[in-house]
Motif scaffolding. Structure first.
Motif, mmCIF file in Angstrom:
data_model
loop_
_atom_site.group_PDB
_atom_site.id
_atom_site.type_symbol
_atom_site.label_atom_id
_atom_site.label_comp_id
_atom_site.label_asym_id
_atom_site.label_seq_id
_atom_site.Cartn_x
_atom_site.Cartn_y
_atom_site.Cartn_z
ATOM 1 N N PRO A 33 0.833 -1.214 0.000
ATOM 2 C CA PRO A 33 0.000 0.000 0.000
ATOM 3 C C PRO A 33 0.865 1.260 0.000
ATOM 4 O O PRO A 33 1.935 1.282 0.626
ATOM 5 C CB PRO A 33 -0.781 -0.106 1.313
ATOM 6 N N PHE A 66 1.188 5.315 0.935
ATOM 7 C CA PHE A 66 0.601 6.369 1.768
ATOM 8 C C PHE A 66 0.364 7.579 0.874
ATOM 9 O O PHE A 66 1.303 8.079 0.249
ATOM 10 C CB PHE A 66 1.541 6.749 2.910
ATOM 11 N N TYR A 93 1.818 9.343 11.179
ATOM 12 C CA TYR A 93 0.879 8.392 10.570
ATOM 13 C C TYR A 93 1.636 7.220 9.946
ATOM 14 O O TYR A 93 1.287 6.063 10.125
ATOM 15 C CB TYR A 93 0.043 9.108 9.507
ATOM 16 N N LYS A 98 -10.564 0.276 7.537
ATOM 17 C CA LYS A 98 -9.527 -0.180 6.599
ATOM 18 C C LYS A 98 -8.175 0.396 6.977
ATOM 19 O O LYS A 98 -7.173 -0.292 7.006
ATOM 20 C CB LYS A 98 -9.877 0.236 5.166
ATOM 21 N N ALA A 99 -8.191 1.703 7.267
ATOM 22 C CA ALA A 99 -6.923 2.363 7.625
ATOM 23 C C ALA A 99 -6.326 1.758 8.897
ATOM 24 O O ALA A 99 -5.108 1.718 9.060
ATOM 25 C CB ALA A 99 -7.145 3.867 7.810
ATOM 26 N N SER A 158 -8.580 3.733 -1.862
ATOM 27 C CA SER A 158 -8.749 3.073 -0.585
ATOM 28 C C SER A 158 -9.088 1.593 -0.804
ATOM 29 O O SER A 158 -8.565 0.719 -0.119
ATOM 30 C CB SER A 158 -9.854 3.814 0.149
ATOM 31 N N LYS A 171 -1.612 -0.651 13.680
ATOM 32 C CA LYS A 171 -2.779 -1.149 12.941
ATOM 33 C C LYS A 171 -3.583 -2.015 13.905
ATOM 34 O O LYS A 171 -3.546 -3.245 13.845
ATOM 35 C CB LYS A 171 -2.324 -1.971 11.730
ATOM 36 N N HIS A 199 -4.615 1.253 -0.668
ATOM 37 C CA HIS A 199 -3.722 2.367 -0.362
ATOM 38 C C HIS A 199 -4.196 3.073 0.900
ATOM 39 O O HIS A 199 -5.366 3.038 1.257
ATOM 40 C CB HIS A 199 -3.657 3.351 -1.543
ATOM 41 N N ASP A 200 -3.257 3.707 1.563
ATOM 42 C CA ASP A 200 -3.526 4.277 2.871
ATOM 43 C C ASP A 200 -3.648 5.798 2.722
ATOM 44 O O ASP A 200 -2.645 6.484 2.514
ATOM 45 C CB ASP A 200 -2.354 3.908 3.790
#
Ligand SMILES: Cc1cc2nc3c(=O)[nH]c(=O)nc-3n(C[C@H](O)[C@H](O)[C@H](O)COP(=O)(O)O)c2cc1C
Length: 400
Positions: free
Chosen positions: A115, A117, A173, A220-221, A140, A179, A144-145
């Protein structure tokens, strides 16, 4: 060996903040290489990044002969441990969402396997444009973040959402974010159900689906595997793992099918309490009568129906949209519906709730004093709600 960071810089005003982000990463001991789009070079010079990183800056895909032993876009994608694009213009977001590879940065995105950022940065109207929102949802969904932009005064002298997150926020971040939901399955319902009267008419509830979609994005994030059951929404659900439904009965059916594979359920949908008793297969004709009567029958309460299926370790979170007696009503629902937590919001306030981007929710649970998120973006409210759900999940499953 130090972590290798690839920083993509695109043509937005916030390029100057990216210089500071780059410096933070170098100071932290990371090895940083920078790809700039040609547009980005109009905002800050490659020399600035070169001086900070001590590395050559990558701009032109066809710089044959500079490093003849590598094909840059493939090599850079393989080299990087983390890939950050900041600022990310509306343009690059659109290009990545659709697999376009017409410059060095976008050509490097495609072979990169993890992913990325992505820190969007643009004028408030560019950000709010449905096509940009759709593209962000696609990014998303590809895993991807997205680093949510801030709300506030913009360089273009407008005010609103779209200002790139501050360099320190991006740094935290990417490098400090845990996570906490990784390995967990989160099921979210969002939007309003629609109860058909005839083939063209239906009864529904007011709900944009924005809060539910914020829960999906944040889950998700935070690392969860997320499935969405969506009724009518005024925001796009494209790109998410979505089951589309219309009526409350369809929503119940979809949730019942998913619930066994769910760790955390967040019921953010506005489900109609009643449905039409006699659906007309044909369009009800206009007549001269001054009134007609439509008989309604009660819909099942989805959460009550799920109660017998609930497993010990699962966490169920509900929402209570209240116009009065917030606490009394929220506590009543918490107890009656077998919920572990409930997020109550005051829909009589114009600045939060329906169609707005902000919310202020009060979270009630049986084992903790209620707490308020304060007035924050729906994404931030969703994050707080999910972190609390994770805490409850940890308590139930012995992994706090
Ligand atoms: C002064 C100025 C500021 C701009 N700021 C932004 C911005 O903040 N965000 C954005 O998406 N586009 C912005 N643009 C438009 C982009 O530079 C333009 O879409 C460009 O094609 C982006 O190319 P890139 O994505 O390849 O870097 C700006 C343009 C100008 C002239």
């Amino acid at each position: 060996m130090s972590k290798k960071i690839l920083l993509g810089v695109t043509g937005g005003i916030a390029c100057y903040k990216s210089v500071h982000l780059c410096r933070l990463m170098v100071k932290a001991g990371y090895e940083v290489k920078v790809i700039m789009t040609p547009a980005a070079c109009s905002f800050v010079t490659p020399l600035t990044f070169q001086a900070i990183t001590g590395n050559r800056i990558y701009i032109n895909e066809f710089d044959a002969g500079v490093e003849p032993d590598i094909i840059e876009h493939v090599w850079l994608a393989g080299w990087a441990d983390e890939f950050i694009i900041a600022p990310a213009t509306a343009n690059i977001i659109a290009k990545i969402a659709h697999g376009i590879a017409d410059d060095l940065l976008t050509s490097t995105v495609l072979p990169y396997k993890k992913p990325i950022f992505i820190a969007p940065s643009m004028n408030v109207d560019m950000y709010a444009n449905p096509v940009t929102q759709k593209n962000l949802a696609l990014l998303s969904s590809f895993g991807h973040d997205l680093i949510d932009p801030n709300t506030g005064e913009m360089a273009c002298r407008t005010e609103g959402k779209g200002r790139m997150a501050e360099p320190e926020e991006i740094f935290d971040y990417v490098f400090c974010k845990e996570k906490p939901l990784s390995g967990l399955k989160v099921l979210v319902t969002a939007g309003a159900t629609a109860e058909a009267i005839d083939p063209v008419r239906f009864i529904t509830n007011r709900s944009s689906g924005k809060m539910g979609l914020a829960v999906v994005r944040q889950a998700k994030a935070l690392g969860a595997e997320v499935r969405l059951v969506a009724g009518l929404t005024s925001v796009g659900t494209e790109g998410f793992d979505t089951v589309k439904v219309q009526s409350a009965l369809e929503m119940l059916d979809a949730v019942q099918k998913e619930i066994a594979q769910t760790d955390i359920l967040v019921m953010a949908a506005a489900v109609a309490d009643f449905r039409v008793a006699e659906y007309s297969e044909t369009k009800i004709k206009k007549t001269d009568e001054a009134e007609i009567t439509i008989r309604l029958v009660k819909n099942p309460d989805i959460l009550k129906e799920l109660a017998p299926l609930k497993k010990n370790g699962q966490v169920f979170a509900g929402f209570a949209a209240e116009s009065d007696n917030l606490e009394v009503n929220a506590r009543k629902k918490l107890a009656e519906k077998g919920l572990d937590m409930i997020a109550a919001n005051d829909i009589s306030r114009k600045d939060i709730g329906f169609e707005t981007d902000d919310n202020e929710i009060m979270i009630f649970s049986s084992d903790r004093e209620p707490f308020s998120t304060g007035k924050v973006s729906k994404d931030t409210a969703a994050e707080k709600l999910l972190l609390f759900a994770r805490e409850l999940y940890g308590k139930k499953n012995g992994s706090v």
